[in-house]
Design an enzyme around this catalytic site. Structure first.
Site, PDB file in Angstrom:
ATOM      1  CB  CYS A 170      -0.933  -0.011   1.203  1.00 17.23           C
ATOM      2  SG  CYS A 170      -1.959   1.468   1.278  1.00 17.23           S
ATOM      3  CB  CYS A 226      -0.697   2.631   3.978  1.00  7.82           C
ATOM      4  SG  CYS A 226      -2.130   1.889   3.221  1.00  7.82           S
ATOM      5  CG  ASP A 227       3.051   1.388   4.401  1.00  2.00           C
ATOM      6  OD1 ASP A 227       2.585   1.862   5.454  1.00  2.00           O
ATOM      7  OD2 ASP A 227       2.819   0.227   4.018  1.00  2.00           O
TER       8      ASP A 227
END
Ligand code: NDP
Length: 322
Positions: free
Chosen positions: A148, A151-152
């Site tokens: 992701c 997300c990261d």
């Protein structure tokens, strides 16, 4: 223990006033909830492990009709949820852990402890990211390996990053990573991308992205964190190491349907089979929608469409006195 085994000590909340239980909270689940709520069926939605579904891990959604200037995925899912709640849908934390679909009303257990019976069930459990299956990919997950970028990605400022995949997800994520990375290597196993033309073009035109064609990732390198990936050219079979600080996997998804395996008919990949032109499954009163059932279109708008269909199918099923 089989996930479908219903523990005998569970006591069940009556579904008298809730005739529809919806499992999953992406575009399909919330749209089913909106329609079921407006049909006075007082639906309960169980959000599952990823409330809001896959769109909560994406950034800009530019292709959902009505959002002229685009919308952030998490904001869009908040809108979906608020609209369903406005008409009386109950959205609850928790994941369904056991099921008994052998007779109606169906029995559903949430988080191994709370029971509920329901006249109908709408399965909207979506799909989850797939991994390559390499030992070091798993070992270094969360330590430089991610599925992701949204997300990261921000953890990887000013680094060179690698991403594997040739679909729209890989395009979207590599473009997103350019906000942080000094360079993004996009690794694809063929000489043509699968992604839509517009996304391909954006990637090809981006000065920070370089595509490595006809290449597979055979290993992820690093002791405590990712330091590189090992690549193999599928034509020459030659191997080389590419030093990168992060490795992103964007190779598609697997439907989240394991819980239903012993009850519902599925295809070889685990997508729930529905009768043509409807969301009905092989069990009367159980309906399936969204990415758990659709391996072809997999768009937020099509998931919402089948969510709407599932609620209408459930409403008609109940109205027919079945
Ligand atoms: P896709 O199935 O479309 O693409 C997966 C990609 O990963 C393919 O290029 C495939 O290669 C590659 N791949 C699969 N397995 C492996 C493996 N083991 N090793 C190396 N490469 C592998 O998945 P996506 O998640 O990209 O997209 C799913 C759906 O969602 C699509 O319909 C897409 O259009 C849609 N989507 C739309 C977006 C948007 O419109 N904003 C954003 C994201 C997704 P190969 O091509 O060789 O099969």
């Amino acid at each position: 223990m089989s996930p479908t085994f219903v523990p005998p000590e569970i006591s069940y909340e009556s579904a008298e006033n809730h005739r529809v239980v919806i499992i999953g909270s992406g575009p399909a689940g919330y749209t089913a909830a909106l329609y079921a709520a407006r049909a006075n069926l007082s639906p309960i939605v169980y959000e599952g492990l990823e409330p809001g579904g896959q769109l909560t891990t994406t950034t800009d959604v530019e292709n959902y009709p009505g959002y002229v200037g685009g919308v952030l995925g998490p904001d869009m899912m908040e809108d979906f949820k608020a609209q369903a709640v406005r008409f009386g849908a109950q959205v609850r934390y928790g994941s369904v852990t056991h099921l008994d679909l052998s007779e109606r009303p169906f029995r559903v257990v949430i988080d191994n402890e709370t029971g509920l019976v329901s006249d109908t069930l709408i399965v909207a459990t979506g799909a989850s990211a797939r991994y390559l299956g390499l030992e070091n990919e798993k070992r270094l997950l969360g330590r430089g390996v991610s599925a992701c970028a949204t997300c990261d990605g921000a953890f990887f400022r000013n680094m060179e990053l690698a991403i594997v995949g040739g679909g729209d997800t890989a395009m979207e994520e590599s473009l997103f990573l350019t906000r942080f990375a000094s360079k993004v290597w996009l690794i694809h196993r063929r000489d043509q991308l699968r992604a839509s033309q517009i996304m391909q073009q954006r990637v090809k035109d981006h000065p920070k992205i370089e595509i490595i064609w006809n290449t597979i990732v055979t290993d992820v390198l690093g002791v405590d964190e990712v330091t590189g990936v090992r690549l193999r050219d599928v034509n020459s079979q030659s191997e080389r190491d590419l030093p990168v600080g992060g490795f992103f996997v964007a190779i598609g998804h697997t439907p989240n349907t394991a819980l239903f395996r012993s009850w519902l008919d599925m295809d070889g990949q685990g997508y729930i089979k529905t009768l043509p032109g409807s969301t009905r499954t092989n069990i009367p009163g159980v309906f399936a929608c969204g990415d758990a059932q659709d391996h072809v279109y997999r768009q937020a708008v099509t998931a919402a469409g089948t969510g709407c269909m599932a609620a209408i199918d459930a409403e008609r099923f109940l109205a027919s006195g079945s």
